[in-house]
Structures are given as structure tokens and as C-alpha cells.
Scaffold this motif. Structure first.
Motif, short mmCIF file in Angstrom:
data_model
loop_
_atom_site.label_atom_id
_atom_site.label_comp_id
_atom_site.label_asym_id
_atom_site.label_seq_id
_atom_site.Cartn_x
_atom_site.Cartn_y
_atom_site.Cartn_z
N ARG A 28 74.04 34.12 150.77
CA ARG A 28 74.16 32.76 151.31
C ARG A 28 73.10 31.84 150.72
O ARG A 28 72.09 32.29 150.20
N HIS A 29 73.37 30.53 150.82
CA HIS A 29 72.51 29.55 150.14
C HIS A 29 71.26 29.26 150.95
O HIS A 29 71.19 29.53 152.15
N ILE A 30 70.30 28.68 150.27
CA ILE A 30 69.12 28.13 150.95
C ILE A 30 68.94 26.71 150.42
O ILE A 30 69.09 26.45 149.23
N LYS A 33 84.99 29.70 153.53
CA LYS A 33 85.72 29.32 152.32
C LYS A 33 84.96 29.72 151.05
O LYS A 33 85.57 29.96 150.03
N CYS A 34 83.66 29.73 151.12
CA CYS A 34 82.82 29.96 149.94
C CYS A 34 83.15 31.30 149.28
O CYS A 34 83.38 32.29 149.96
N VAL A 35 83.20 31.30 147.96
CA VAL A 35 83.45 32.55 147.23
C VAL A 35 82.18 33.08 146.55
O VAL A 35 82.24 34.03 145.78
N PHE A 36 81.05 32.48 146.81
CA PHE A 36 79.75 32.92 146.30
C PHE A 36 79.72 32.98 144.76
O PHE A 36 79.22 33.92 144.19
N CYS A 37 80.28 31.94 144.17
CA CYS A 37 80.27 31.90 142.72
C CYS A 37 78.95 31.32 142.20
O CYS A 37 78.57 31.57 141.06
N GLY A 38 78.29 30.53 143.02
CA GLY A 38 77.01 29.98 142.60
C GLY A 38 77.10 28.79 141.67
O GLY A 38 76.09 28.35 141.13
N LEU A 39 78.28 28.22 141.48
CA LEU A 39 78.39 27.09 140.56
C LEU A 39 77.81 25.81 141.17
O LEU A 39 77.47 24.88 140.45
N CYS A 40 77.68 25.76 142.50
CA CYS A 40 77.03 24.61 143.13
C CYS A 40 75.54 24.64 142.82
O CYS A 40 74.92 23.59 142.63
N VAL A 41 74.98 25.84 142.76
CA VAL A 41 73.56 25.98 142.42
C VAL A 41 73.34 25.49 140.98
O VAL A 41 72.36 24.81 140.68
N ALA A 64 81.00 19.81 142.50
CA ALA A 64 81.23 21.05 141.76
C ALA A 64 82.15 21.97 142.56
O ALA A 64 83.03 22.62 142.01
N CYS A 65 81.94 22.02 143.87
CA CYS A 65 82.71 22.96 144.68
C CYS A 65 84.11 22.46 144.96
O CYS A 65 84.96 23.23 145.36
N GLU A 66 84.35 21.17 144.74
CA GLU A 66 85.66 20.60 145.07
C GLU A 66 86.80 21.36 144.40
O GLU A 66 87.83 21.60 145.00
N ILE A 89 86.70 24.42 143.41
CA ILE A 89 86.58 25.87 143.54
C ILE A 89 87.03 26.31 144.92
O ILE A 89 88.01 27.03 145.07
N ALA A 90 86.30 25.88 145.95
CA ALA A 90 86.67 26.35 147.29
C ALA A 90 86.60 25.24 148.33
O ALA A 90 86.97 25.46 149.46
N GLU A 91 86.16 24.08 147.96
CA GLU A 91 85.96 22.97 148.90
C GLU A 91 85.15 23.41 150.11
O GLU A 91 85.45 23.08 151.25
N ALA A 92 84.12 24.19 149.86
CA ALA A 92 83.33 24.73 150.96
C ALA A 92 82.21 23.78 151.36
O ALA A 92 81.68 23.89 152.46
N ILE A 93 81.83 22.87 150.49
CA ILE A 93 80.68 22.02 150.78
C ILE A 93 81.15 20.66 151.28
O ILE A 93 82.02 20.02 150.67
N GLY A 94 80.58 20.24 152.40
CA GLY A 94 80.81 18.89 152.89
C GLY A 94 79.46 18.22 153.07
O GLY A 94 78.48 18.87 153.40
S1 SF4 Z 1 78.98 29.30 145.83
FE1 SF4 Z 1 80.85 28.48 144.86
S2 SF4 Z 1 82.35 28.43 146.53
FE2 SF4 Z 1 80.33 28.68 147.51
S3 SF4 Z 1 79.71 26.60 148.02
FE3 SF4 Z 1 78.85 27.04 145.98
S4 SF4 Z 1 80.40 26.30 144.51
FE4 SF4 Z 1 81.36 26.40 146.53
#
Ligand code: SF4
Ligand code: SF4
Lengths: 165, 386
Positions: free
Chosen positions: A55-57, A104-112, A72-74, A76-81
Motif C-alpha cells: 500500500r502507498h504512503i 480497485k488498485c492493482v499495485f502497479c506503482g505507475l502513480c508513484v 496516471a491511474c485514470e 489503469i484502475a481509476e483508484a485515485i480520487g
Molecule cells: S498502484 Fe496503479 S492502480 Fe494503484 S493507485 Fe497507483 S496507478 Fe492506480
């Protein structure tokens, strides 16, 4: 070799494992050890730093509310609001910060990878189960908490085989 | 003795309804799947005459997700996480050829160290897939030890990939322009230690599974696919190599740094179920040697990810690149119209080609040979449906 010989060989190979410690371990009493504190990204060099993607910090003192993580997440998973926070930071005039839905998050890390201000990283915490879907939505305040994950089990390989410590 | 015809006449007089057995009554239609343990979201309809299969009609499509269409609505980087879903156990290989195709389209120069690292990750990942496949092959034939062992030993490789990429199965590690992050400290030693242990374990796999007379009797000479038929059907990967054709994309069209690596293409001549189950295993052994070479020859430092703009786009054009995945040739055809989103993406997967051989191999087989034949085709239903 004769077929009887092959049978004996197979039984011999298998029965050796009766005395070898097993490979599995007892979760949740024991937990896997991770290298590092989680996946991070260095926007200056444009390359990630290896680590587990849990999970994120979110660092409130760095987040500017630029929404790049949400963009970025839009796709991918639209997990971030982006949500309003009751904090006043000089660098965050709009007072908005990301809130992440781990349902919803798939833990791809592309938001990071998208965050240019070292504000969003990932941690070793993967134990996110909750009783309702709503509890999986982590607010900016919840995301700021450093996880207390502690694991110490590692793969040990010796002359007799591989075990988990 | 009265003849059969007389008996019918007699029965009619008595008011009995006895009909002659027709051809169709002899055959029983069975539906294998889609929830057959092991068939995995895939159904094939077979007709059996007693114990023999006389007809087979594969019916894929239960897990079609529209991956190709989804690609048209996302930019090239955002496509990575969903493109690896069709085969999560081999997710580095399925994103590898996509990255190669996009790099060709956009015109990205990939750093050398990145080429080595992603080749290493895809070799590790191919072994993860093959071990999983082998575990299921074991349980298909009722060999539960062969189910437990590869499932357990997979953990050694998954652990390596977890340290390298940050996730256990869906890595999202290859992206156009290289890899997401560099290798952590001490990875080389960890990798060599665990891969060497695995090589020792492979010896035991041979003892307990491949040299076992019971396994040999169940698979040797079963469902033979001749060299000519293999070419005509267009099968790929381990299936075509088991039929005596040493064809491997890594040798035939070397991508990245594979032309610098010294390895032999593993193949067998018999084309039966045994060969089809043994060739992936030989590939795994060879892959261990490739991993050692990759770790040796890798540049010790350097860039691992080419710098890209946020929305990478290239001139209009098209690209087709393929790699050798766990199941054979895996190709991506990407068309770009000059915008950041691909205009069209087509995935050509090995699973689908191998599935086409199923009706040819099953007809004439005994029912009991069906699981051995089906899973020896190295077929992953979810990947075939895309
Ligand atoms: S890890 Fe991937 S799916 Fe999860 S919030 Fe970040 S970009 Fe979205
Ligand atoms: S976490 Fe980073 S990318 Fe997201 S709003 Fe804050 S500063 Fe922008």
C-alpha cells in the motif's frame, strides 16, 4: 536402467523428503522479510528504486495537489480520487490530496512513477483486508501513516534443502 | 434362429417400440469444462464411441476480456498493467514483446543494462510459468507429489522476482524504454544461489516423474504429432520443438541481447506426449544456464530506463515484434496514428495456435489419454481468449 530400478529410484528420491524440513511457513505468526521499505521513484533520474509494492504512503509535507498521480491511474484502475483536506500548506493552495481505493488498485506503482515531488511511495504493507468495501478507501490521513509491518522469514538453503528459516 | 428383422416385426405386432440402434446412439457427447478442474475456463466438446474419442470441438472464449480493444483507449505506458493479465504467471514475457513493438514505433533507444535485466526477468518468469504448468500436468495425471514440488519450488523464483520487481505475480516491470527499476544490492548472489539449488532439484524431478515407468507408459507414443503436421497446423513453442523442429524465437530472430548468449535450442524427435512434456523441462534447465550468463555479461552499472515524455508518441506507422514466451511465439502488432494512444493492437499468442492441434490429436485417442494430451499442448486458456 530397468523399470524396477527406476521405481526404486523414484521412491528413494521421494522418501528423502520425509526428514527434510518443509518449505512452507506459518502465516500470520511468521511473515516474509522484504528488502527495503517499498517501491520508490526518483523523478530526477527518472528511475524507480526496487522494493515491494504494497500500500502507498503519502507525505503531506510534499504533496502539492498537482493530480498527476490521479491522471496516471485514470487509464489503469481509476483508484485515485482527489479529496479536500483540512490542512493548510503553502505548497498546496487547493488543499487537495489523493485518496486511494484499494478495492480497485492493482499495485502497479505507475502513480508513484508519475509523482514529481517525492510525495507518493509504496510500502511493504500488504495486509489490507477489511469488512466492507468502504473501509478499503484510504483517505490522505490514513495514507500518511507509516505501516508497522514486521517480517523476518527468509529462504534458507543448506545442504539438506531449502526452507523458510 | 430368427433374424434381427424378424424380431422387429414380432415386437411391432406386440405393440413394443423397439428402434434399431443408429450411428448417433452409439456416440455420447460430453462437454469437458468450462469448470473442469484443470481445463481452466475452457471447454471442448467431445463425442465418444465407447472408450474412444471420435470427435472434438474446442470452444474457447469464456474469459475474453477485450484486451486489444482496451489498448486503444490508453496511452502506451498505461497499457502495461492490463496487458499482463492474460497470463499473470508469465507477465514479463507478455509485456516484453509489447515493449519491443512500442519502442520500435516511438523510436526509443533502450540502455544495454536494461536489455540484460529484462531478459533476466523474462527467463526467471518463463521458469515460473513452466513450473506451474508442470505442477498442473502432474495433478492431471494423478501424481500429487509432482503437483506439490514445482508449486513449492516456484517460490524460489517468485521470491527473486519479488525482490527485483516488487510484486509476486503481476510485475508490471517491462515498460517501453527499459525496466522500471534497477536490480537491488546483492541480487546477483541471491539469484545464483536459488537458481543453482533449483538445478539440483531438477535432478529429483527426473527421478520421480520423467524417469518413472508409470509416467512413461502413460505418455510415450500417445498423441503423436508428426513433423509435417506440426508445420501444417502452425503450432509453436515447446509443441513444435517436441516434433523435431528446433525453432525458438530467441535463436531465429534474436531480440535485445540474445545473440550474445550461448545456448542450445532443446528439441525432441518423437512428437508424443512425453516429448511435449519433457521439452519445457529441458528448456528450464537451459534457461538456468542463460541466467548465469546474463548475470555474468551484464554491464555492472548504467541507465536502466530511457527518459520519455509523459505521453510518448511516435510518427504514424506499424510494428510487429515477437518473443519466445513459455508457450511459444508471442507477438504484438501495434499500429500508431501519431497520437499517444495506439490505433490498433493485435496480440498473437502461442496458446491459441497450440489449441488448434487439439482436435487433430484427440480424435482416435482413448478417453483416459485426454488429460495427458490436452495439457501437454502447453495451452493457457486465458491467454488464448485475451
Ligand atoms: S498502484 Fe496503479 S492502480 Fe494503484 S493507485 Fe497507483 S496507478 Fe492506480
Ligand atoms: S501525490 Fe504527487 S502526483 Fe499526487 S497530487 Fe500529490 S504531488 Fe501530485
Amino acid at each position: 536402467m530397468t523399470s524396477a530400478g527406476n521405481f526404486i529410484k523414484a521412491i528413494e528420491s521421494g522418501s528423502k523428503h520425509l526428514v527434510i524440513k518443509r518449505f512452507t511457513f506459518r502465516y500470520p505468526e511468521q511473515k516474509l522479510k522484504f528488502v527495503g521499505d517499498g517501491y520508490q521513484f526518483d523523478p530526477k533520474r527518472g528511475v524507480g528504486i526496487a522494493g515491494y509494492r504494497g500500500r502507498h504512503i503519502l507525505f503531506h509535507d510534499k504533496c502539492t495537489g498537482c493530480q498527476l498521480c490521479a491522471i496516471a491511474c485514470e487509464g489503469i484502475a481509476e483508484a485515485i480520487g482527489m479529496v479536500k483536506v483540512d490542512e493548510s500548506w503553502k505548497h498546496n493552495k487547493k488543499a487537495i490530496m489523493p485518496q486511494i481505493d484499494f478495492g480497485k488498485c492493482v499495485f502497479c506503482g505507475l502513480c508513484v512513477d508519475a509523482c514529481p515531488f517525492y510525495a507518493l511511495f509504496m510500502t511493504n504493507d500488504y495486509e489490507l483486508s477489511a469488512f466492507t468495501k468502504e473501509h478499503l478507501i484510504y483517505t490522505p490521513a490514513q495514507l500518511a501513516i507509516k505501516p508497522k509491518y514486521q517480517g523476518d522469514v527468509e529462504i534458507v538453503i543448506d545442504g539438506r534443502g531449502a526452507t523458510h528459516g | 434362429m430368427t433374424s434381427l428383422e424378424d424380431k422387429f416385426e414380432e415386437s411391432k405386432k406386440l405393440g413394443l417400440q423397439i428402434a434399431k440402434e443408429s450411428e448417433d446412439d452409439r456416440l455420447m457427447t460430453l462437454s469437458v469444462g468450462p469448470q473442469h478442474p484443470g481445463s481452466g475456463h475452457f471447454r471442448f466438446i467431445i463425442k465418444v464411441d465407447g472408450d474412444y474419442i471420435v470427435y472434438c470441438d474446442p470452444d474457447p472464449g469464456y474469459v475474453h476480456r477485450g484486451e486489444e480493444k482496451m489498448c486503444e483507449y490508453r496511452n502506451v505506458i498505461q497499457n502495461i498493467p492490463h496487458l499482463e493479465r492474460p497470463v499473470i504467471h508469465d507477465s514479463n514475457n507478455i509485456t516484453y514483446s509489447y515493449s519491443l513493438a512500442v519502442e520500435e514505433l516511438v523510436g526509443i533507444e533502450v540502455p544495454r543494462r536494461a536489455q540484460y535485466i529484462r531478459a533476466l526477468a523474462s527467463e526467471l518468469n518463463r521458469q515460473v510459468y513452466t513450473l506451474y504448468w508442470l505442477a498442473i500436468y502432474g495433478i492431471f495425471l494423478g501424481h500429487s507429489t509432482m503437483f506439490m514440488w514445482p508449486t513449492g519450488d516456484r517460490e524460489l523464483l517468485i521470491d527473486l522476482l519479488e525482490v527485483l520487481t516488487g510484486a509476486r505475480v503481476t510485475h508490471a516491470y517491462n515498460i517501453p524504454g527499459g525496466v522500471r527499476n534497477d536490480m537491488p544490492d546483492g541480487f546477483k548472489e541471491r539469484c545464483l544461489r536459488q537458481v543453482r539449488y533449483l538445478q539440483k532439484r531438477f535432478k529429483e524431478y527426473e527421478d520421480i516423474f520423467y524417469n518413472m515407468p508409470l509416467f512413461r507408459q502413460r505418455t510415450e507414443g500417445v498423441a503423436v504429432l508428426s513433423k509435417e503436421d506440426a508445420i501444417k497446423l502452425g503450432v509453436t513453442g515447446s509443441v513444435v520443438r517436441a516434433s523435431g523442429i528446433p525453432y525458438d524465437i530467441r535463436k531465429a530472430e534474436p531480440y535485445d541481447i540474445y545473440n550474445e548468449i550461448d545456448f542450445k535450442v532443446q528439441y525432441m524427435k518423437t512428437g508424443d506426449c512425453f516429448a511435449r512434456s519433457y521439452v519445457p523441462f529441458l528448456d528450464m534447465k537451459e534457461s538456468c544456464h542463460i541466467i548465469e550468463q546474463l548475470l555474468d555479461k551484464m554491464p555492472q552499472s548504467g541507465e536502466v530506463r530511457a527518459k520519455l515524455q509523459p505521453n510518448p508518441k511516435g510518427p504514424p506507422g506499424e510494428a510487429y515484434r515477437r518473443v519466445e514466451s513459455g508457450r511459444g511465439a508471442l507477438g504484438y502488432y501495434v499500429v500508431s496514428d501519431g497520437t499517444p494512444k495506439p490505433y490498433r493492437v493485435k496480440i498473437s499468442v502461442g496458446s491459441f495456435r497450440n489449441m488448434l492441434a487439439l482436435p487433430y490429436l484427440l480424435v482416435g485417442q482413448k478417453m483416459g489419454d485426454m488429460p495427458a494430451t490436452y495439457w501437454s499442448l502447453n495451452y493457457w486458456p486465458v491467454e488464448a481468449d485475451r
